[in-house]
Structure formats: C-alpha cells, structure tokens
Design a protein around this motif. Structure first.
Motif, mmCIF file in Angstrom:
data_model
loop_
_atom_site.group_PDB
_atom_site.id
_atom_site.type_symbol
_atom_site.label_atom_id
_atom_site.label_comp_id
_atom_site.label_asym_id
_atom_site.label_seq_id
_atom_site.Cartn_x
_atom_site.Cartn_y
_atom_site.Cartn_z
ATOM 1 N N ALA A 1 0.957 -1.103 -0.102
ATOM 2 C CA ALA A 1 -0.017 -0.085 -0.038
ATOM 3 C C ALA A 1 0.928 1.298 -0.036
ATOM 4 O O ALA A 1 0.630 2.180 -0.683
ATOM 5 N N LEU A 2 1.956 1.006 0.697
ATOM 6 C CA LEU A 2 2.985 2.205 0.974
ATOM 7 C C LEU A 2 3.411 2.759 -0.518
ATOM 8 O O LEU A 2 3.453 3.708 -1.040
ATOM 9 N N GLY A 3 4.032 1.668 -1.428
ATOM 10 C CA GLY A 3 4.404 1.733 -2.500
ATOM 11 C C GLY A 3 3.427 2.248 -3.647
ATOM 12 O O GLY A 3 3.686 3.163 -4.425
ATOM 13 N N ALA A 4 2.323 1.514 -3.419
ATOM 14 C CA ALA A 4 1.195 1.872 -4.341
ATOM 15 C C ALA A 4 0.853 3.234 -4.402
ATOM 16 O O ALA A 4 0.491 4.123 -5.352
ATOM 17 N N LEU A 5 0.601 3.997 -3.415
ATOM 18 C CA LEU A 5 0.472 5.379 -3.430
ATOM 19 C C LEU A 5 1.586 6.513 -4.020
ATOM 20 O O LEU A 5 1.196 7.135 -4.504
ATOM 21 N N GLY A 6 2.896 5.908 -3.713
ATOM 22 C CA GLY A 6 3.807 6.760 -4.209
ATOM 23 C C GLY A 6 3.486 6.709 -5.868
ATOM 24 O O GLY A 6 4.136 7.604 -6.282
ATOM 25 N N LEU A 7 3.424 5.618 -6.221
ATOM 26 C CA LEU A 7 3.522 5.180 -7.802
ATOM 27 C C LEU A 7 2.136 6.232 -8.364
ATOM 28 O O LEU A 7 2.054 6.232 -9.564
ATOM 29 N N TYR A 8 0.961 5.943 -7.498
ATOM 30 C CA TYR A 8 -0.128 6.427 -8.067
ATOM 31 C C TYR A 8 0.113 8.089 -8.216
ATOM 32 O O TYR A 8 -0.447 8.766 -9.273
ATOM 33 N N ILE A 9 0.671 8.757 -7.114
ATOM 34 C CA ILE A 9 0.837 10.267 -7.277
ATOM 35 C C ILE A 9 1.589 10.793 -8.425
ATOM 36 O O ILE A 9 1.560 11.837 -8.757
ATOM 37 N N SER A 10 2.474 9.851 -8.845
ATOM 38 C CA SER A 10 3.720 10.041 -9.838
ATOM 39 C C SER A 10 3.395 9.523 -11.002
ATOM 40 O O SER A 10 4.098 9.168 -11.898
ATOM 41 N N ASP A 11 2.159 8.909 -11.197
ATOM 42 C CA ASP A 11 1.691 8.269 -12.651
ATOM 43 C C ASP A 11 1.437 9.218 -13.694
ATOM 44 O O ASP A 11 0.327 9.758 -13.526
ATOM 45 N N ALA A 12 2.391 9.273 -14.552
ATOM 46 C CA ALA A 12 2.248 10.489 -15.384
ATOM 47 C C ALA A 12 1.086 10.113 -16.570
ATOM 48 O O ALA A 12 0.595 11.213 -17.403
ATOM 49 N N SER A 13 0.796 8.894 -16.695
ATOM 50 C CA SER A 13 -0.661 8.668 -17.333
ATOM 51 C C SER A 13 -1.832 8.974 -17.060
ATOM 52 O O SER A 13 -2.870 9.170 -17.614
ATOM 53 N N VAL A 14 -1.831 9.557 -15.527
ATOM 54 C CA VAL A 14 -3.174 10.159 -15.130
ATOM 55 C C VAL A 14 -3.301 11.535 -15.716
ATOM 56 O O VAL A 14 -2.644 12.558 -15.352
ATOM 57 N N THR A 15 -4.180 11.837 -16.375
ATOM 58 C CA THR A 15 -4.578 13.124 -17.093
ATOM 59 C C THR A 15 -5.617 14.004 -16.121
ATOM 60 O O THR A 15 -5.451 15.058 -16.207
ATOM 61 N N GLN A 16 -6.413 13.541 -15.634
ATOM 62 C CA GLN A 16 -7.373 14.205 -14.674
ATOM 63 C C GLN A 16 -7.231 13.905 -13.122
ATOM 64 O O GLN A 16 -7.815 13.107 -12.621
ATOM 65 N N PHE A 17 -6.257 14.290 -12.572
ATOM 66 C CA PHE A 17 -5.934 14.128 -11.348
ATOM 67 C C PHE A 17 -6.438 14.618 -10.284
ATOM 68 O O PHE A 17 -6.930 15.736 -10.358
ATOM 69 N N GLN A 18 -6.997 13.644 -9.503
ATOM 70 C CA GLN A 18 -7.915 14.209 -8.032
ATOM 71 C C GLN A 18 -7.237 13.265 -6.946
ATOM 72 O O GLN A 18 -6.799 12.149 -7.035
ATOM 73 N N PRO A 19 -7.417 13.992 -5.956
ATOM 74 C CA PRO A 19 -7.236 13.292 -4.590
ATOM 75 C C PRO A 19 -7.833 11.942 -4.696
ATOM 76 O O PRO A 19 -9.211 11.831 -4.937
ATOM 77 N N MET A 20 -7.073 11.119 -3.844
ATOM 78 C CA MET A 20 -7.904 9.582 -3.715
ATOM 79 C C MET A 20 -7.324 8.807 -2.728
ATOM 80 O O MET A 20 -6.136 8.958 -2.057
ATOM 81 N N ASN A 21 -8.200 8.103 -1.804
ATOM 82 C CA ASN A 21 -7.766 7.517 -0.574
ATOM 83 C C ASN A 21 -7.117 6.003 -1.378
ATOM 84 O O ASN A 21 -7.208 5.729 -2.532
ATOM 85 N N VAL A 22 -6.330 5.436 -0.292
ATOM 86 C CA VAL A 22 -5.857 4.168 -0.901
ATOM 87 C C VAL A 22 -6.853 3.376 -0.964
ATOM 88 O O VAL A 22 -7.963 3.222 -0.558
ATOM 89 N N ASN A 23 -6.611 2.422 -2.114
ATOM 90 C CA ASN A 23 -7.644 1.549 -2.507
ATOM 91 C C ASN A 23 -6.852 0.218 -3.047
ATOM 92 O O ASN A 23 -5.667 0.410 -3.477
ATOM 93 N N PHE A 24 -7.481 -1.075 -3.076
ATOM 94 C CA PHE A 24 -6.758 -2.430 -3.775
ATOM 95 C C PHE A 24 -6.645 -1.842 -5.229
ATOM 96 O O PHE A 24 -5.923 -2.549 -5.894
ATOM 97 N N GLY A 25 -7.451 -0.917 -5.744
ATOM 98 C CA GLY A 25 -7.403 -0.885 -7.268
ATOM 99 C C GLY A 25 -6.192 -0.397 -7.803
ATOM 100 O O GLY A 25 -5.839 -0.633 -8.974
ATOM 101 N N ILE A 26 -5.462 0.216 -7.005
ATOM 102 C CA ILE A 26 -4.106 0.695 -7.397
ATOM 103 C C ILE A 26 -3.007 -0.048 -7.075
ATOM 104 O O ILE A 26 -1.828 0.195 -7.547
ATOM 105 N N MET A 27 -3.331 -1.349 -6.915
ATOM 106 C CA MET A 27 -2.260 -2.401 -6.412
ATOM 107 C C MET A 27 -2.507 -3.296 -7.590
ATOM 108 O O MET A 27 -3.627 -3.706 -8.099
ATOM 109 N N PRO A 28 -1.410 -4.251 -7.844
ATOM 110 C CA PRO A 28 -1.324 -5.200 -8.941
ATOM 111 C C PRO A 28 -2.508 -6.391 -8.567
ATOM 112 O O PRO A 28 -2.409 -6.596 -7.273
ATOM 113 N N PRO A 29 -3.102 -6.786 -9.475
ATOM 114 C CA PRO A 29 -4.116 -8.056 -9.037
ATOM 115 C C PRO A 29 -3.407 -9.573 -8.793
ATOM 116 O O PRO A 29 -2.013 -9.281 -8.882
#
Length: 435
Positions: free
Chosen positions: A375-403
């Motif tokens: 979860a710690l790593g996924a958060l850092g990767l989410y906020i720095s993901d250059a493919s995100v075009t409409q960036f909005q604040p987000m809570n941690v969730n399992f959707g930002i982690m690999p299946p």
C-alpha cells in the motif's frame, strides 16, 4: 545532515520523527500558536480538523492494510492513534485531543528535532520537506505558486461534521449498536421514519449555505462531500450513503428503519459525539434547525458546528516523482494531503515514505523502492503516474495495486490475500526500511 520540515500536521510530524530516528537533524517549522487557519482550534501538532476516525482497521480494507504496514514499520502516528483509540466497531477512531497532545509531546521531546514556531514565507536553503497541508497559509501558497506556476491553483473543498454533547441526545429515540452487530455497541443510532426523512431531506436541500468563495459542487471531493450537496443529488442518495439503514436492527421493532443517522464517540470519556458523514457548510443557525429535525437530536447541544474550508493539492503526476520529490528541483520534497493522497492515514504514509527516502539520500544509500504490491508503494506510484490526465485526490484502495496471480472467490477473501501478500513483502524489507 539537516532537513527543514514545514508543517507539523500528520505528514510533517511523521516525517520529522522518522528522519530524527535515522540520525537526521530536523528543523520543524509550525506556524501555530502564532497563527492558525480557520479550521484549527488547538495549538497541538497533528490536529484532526474533520473526523476523529482513521477509518477501517480491518485487513480486508486497503486503509486497514496501510495502517498495519505503518504499525510494523514504527509509525509515530499509528503508535499515538492506537494509544488513544476510542471504540468505533471495526474502525480506528481516536480521542482527538488526546491523540494530538501525545504526538506533540513526543515530537517536542525527541532528540534531533528542533521546533521553530514561525510561519514560513520563503523556502529555506538545503533539503526541504513541505508538509504544510491542504490549509497552507496564503503567504506560503503564493511562494509555492511562484515556484510551480499554476499548478497550485487546483483545489477542492473539505468539510467537518458537527460535534454533539452526548447527554443531549434523546436515547428514547435512539439506540446503541454497530452495523450487523459487528464489534461492540459503539454507535448511537438515530432512526427516522419515511415521513420524518422526507421532511428532513426537503429542509436539507433548501437550507441556506454559508458563503464560501468560489464554491462549486463539481469541485467537492467525493470522499468528504457536504451532506447537503449529497442530498441535492437525489432523494435516495443519503439512504445509500451516511443514512443507510442496512445491518442496523432497531431493538424496538427488530427491523431496519427507513433511515439512520449515526453518532460516533469523539473522545475517550464518551461525552462528545460526531455526526458520521455529516460534513457540511450550512450556516450555523441552519445546521441547528435542520439537524434538530432528527428525532433523537431534537434537543441536541451542538458543541461545534460543521465548517467548510478550501483544500489545495498539486498536479502531482506532472510535478513529483515516486519519492514525492519535485522533479525540477529535487532538493524540495512534498508530503501529505497536498500531494493528492487523501485521508489521515494516507497523509501519514506519505510523510513516512518521504522521510525514509530522504534520509537514505542524505546518507548515500540507494533508493528503497517499495513495490506496487504494498500500500505504501502503490500510493507513491499513483501520485507520480504520468498517465493520469485528470488527477484528483484519492484514498488508498486495492485498485491501485496489482491483481493476484490467481483467482480467489469472494471480495473479502481476495482483499485479505492482497493484504497477506503486501505484509509478507513489508516483513522481508523491514530491516532495510528501518535502516
């Protein structure tokens, strides 16, 4: 080795503590008590301005996993939260004043941390960690705006729920209990019949709002939406949100009511309760008028009315790397809600990660890349993901982690397995993380 940390909120306090534990000299700048924002009411560090809940404590929930990762890695914020918790079913809620007081005492007594009571208007020289939060003062916000261009112009609005004196709740019209009987009976449940709800909903959707400069409904963050904004989206919206009756059997009828307002303990003594999900920016007289239409709250004493304030966040995917460093000026690191990690625990997590990485750089160690499976790593990767075009604040969730690499039947079972995988990685890396 010295780092200037700006802001003693959740992220700044955690970052300062972790840096000092690793032998880094910290100058922690905090503008309280010299100056406060409209949302702050005490001079303590890590003040919880909105809810006193840190949300679910279950490993089947992503924020529960994030808490457990932080616990295993020696988080200051989690230590203080666990020490000051109040009963809240499956959630981790704290006595907000006891929690902030404990964080403040530990920071002020920590060797290696020098607290400087001052408002920062210019960024210090050397390594700087900006954790001034979504309520950054105007002077610092202007300085950051000059540094970042128009990127700090993004914002949303955050709202706090009212606090109510426990002894003013009409318990003849309410009962104690948790949803589906899970855990102890920690919530005061205030039911409404359909006619009572209809009248309440009508009053809520037409009540007068307090003036908030530049407020627009579309800029309201979904995770902390004012209850009146939610109500305007449809008659039944609240029934699937904070007033949902599912799993709450009224002991007087044995059935679920039409709607239920829940109150959660806000302090250890149980003398103060907050209205769960009732963040609002209605005018104070309107809050009293409308919320007193809830039968159990007809004579409620409001100890604090709900308030609304602006939150500022960065266009992080374009500005920051996975270590929360400013790409164009790596001596500057950001942490906390300003980066777009939404929530108390997520803010703490960003402060933890930035401190670990910053201390490693100062000591000449290689970066420590926590993988996306954590979860710690996924958060850092989410906020720095250059493919995100409409960036909005987000809570941690399992959707930002690999299946998972295999199919598991049942959501709870799958989430529990995702947590198990993450914690195994954290345990393997623990010695290096704590280095």
């Amino acid at each position: 080795m010295k780092v200037s940390v700006i802001g003693a909120g959740l992220a700044g306090s955690e970052a300062a503590w972790q840096l000092a534990r690793r032998g880094v000299e910290v100058e922690l700048y905090e503008m309280k008590p010299l100056k406060r924002t409209p949302a702050h009411v005490t001079d303590d560090f890590a003040e919880l301005c909105c809810s006193n809940s840190l949300r679910s404590d279950q490993l089947e929930n992503a924020v529960g996993l994030l808490k457990e990762e932080l616990r295993r890695l020696g988080s200051l914020i989690m230590t203080c939260a666990d020490a000051t918790r109040v009963e809240a079913g499956g959630a981790l809620a704290v006595d907000r004043h006891g929690f902030s007081a404990m964080v403040t005492e530990k920071i002020r007594s920590c060797p290696g941390i020098t607290v400087i009571p001052a408002e920062v208007t210019e960024l210090p020289e050397g390594k700087v960690l900006v954790a001034s939060g979504p309520l950054t003062s105007d002077a610092l916000a202007q300085r950051l705006g000059a540094l970042l261009g128009a990127d700090t112009d993004l914002h949303f609005y955050d709202a706090a729920a009212p606090l109510i004196a426990a002894d003013s709740v009409d318990m003849d019209s309410a009962w104690l209990g948790s949803r589906y009987g899970k855990g102890s009976a920690d919530y005061v449940n205030c039911p409404m019949t359909q006619p009572e709800y209809d009248a309440f909903w009508q009053a809520l959707t037409t009540a007068e709002e307090a003036p908030v400069h530049g407020f627009e409904d579309q800029k309201v963050f979904e995770g902390c939406m004012p209850v009146e904004v939610m109500a305007r989206r449809g008659h039944d919206t609240l029934l699937y949100g904070p007033l949902k009756p599912r799993g709450l059997d009224d002991p007087r009828t044995g059935r679920w009511p039409y709607a239920v307002v829940q109150l959660r303990r806000d302090n250890a003594e149980g003398s103060v309760y907050n209205m769960v999900g009732f963040q609002t920016h209605l005018r104070f007289p309107e809050q009293r008028r409308v919320f007193s239409m809830i039968p159990a709250l007809r004579n409620a004493e409001f100890l604090r009315y709900g308030v609304m304030h602006r939150n500022t966040f960065l266009d992080s995917p374009r500005l920051l790397d996975r270590y929360y460093r400013l790409k164009k000026e790596p001596r500057i690191t950001f942490a906390g809600q300003m980066t777009g990690v939404e929530g108390y625990v997520e803010s703490c997590a960003s402060g933890f990660l930035t401190a670990v990485e910053l201390s490693r750089r100062l000591r000449g160690l290689a970066p420590l890349d926590l993988p996306q499976e954590t979860a710690l790593g996924a958060l850092g990767l989410y906020i720095s993901d250059a493919s995100v075009t409409q960036f909005q604040p987000m809570n941690v969730n399992f959707g930002i982690m690999p299946p998972l690499d295999r199919r598991i039947k049942g959501k709870r079972e799958k989430n529990a397995e995702l947590s198990r995988r993450s914690l195994e990685i954290v345990d393997r890396m623990k010695e290096e993380i704590l280095r």
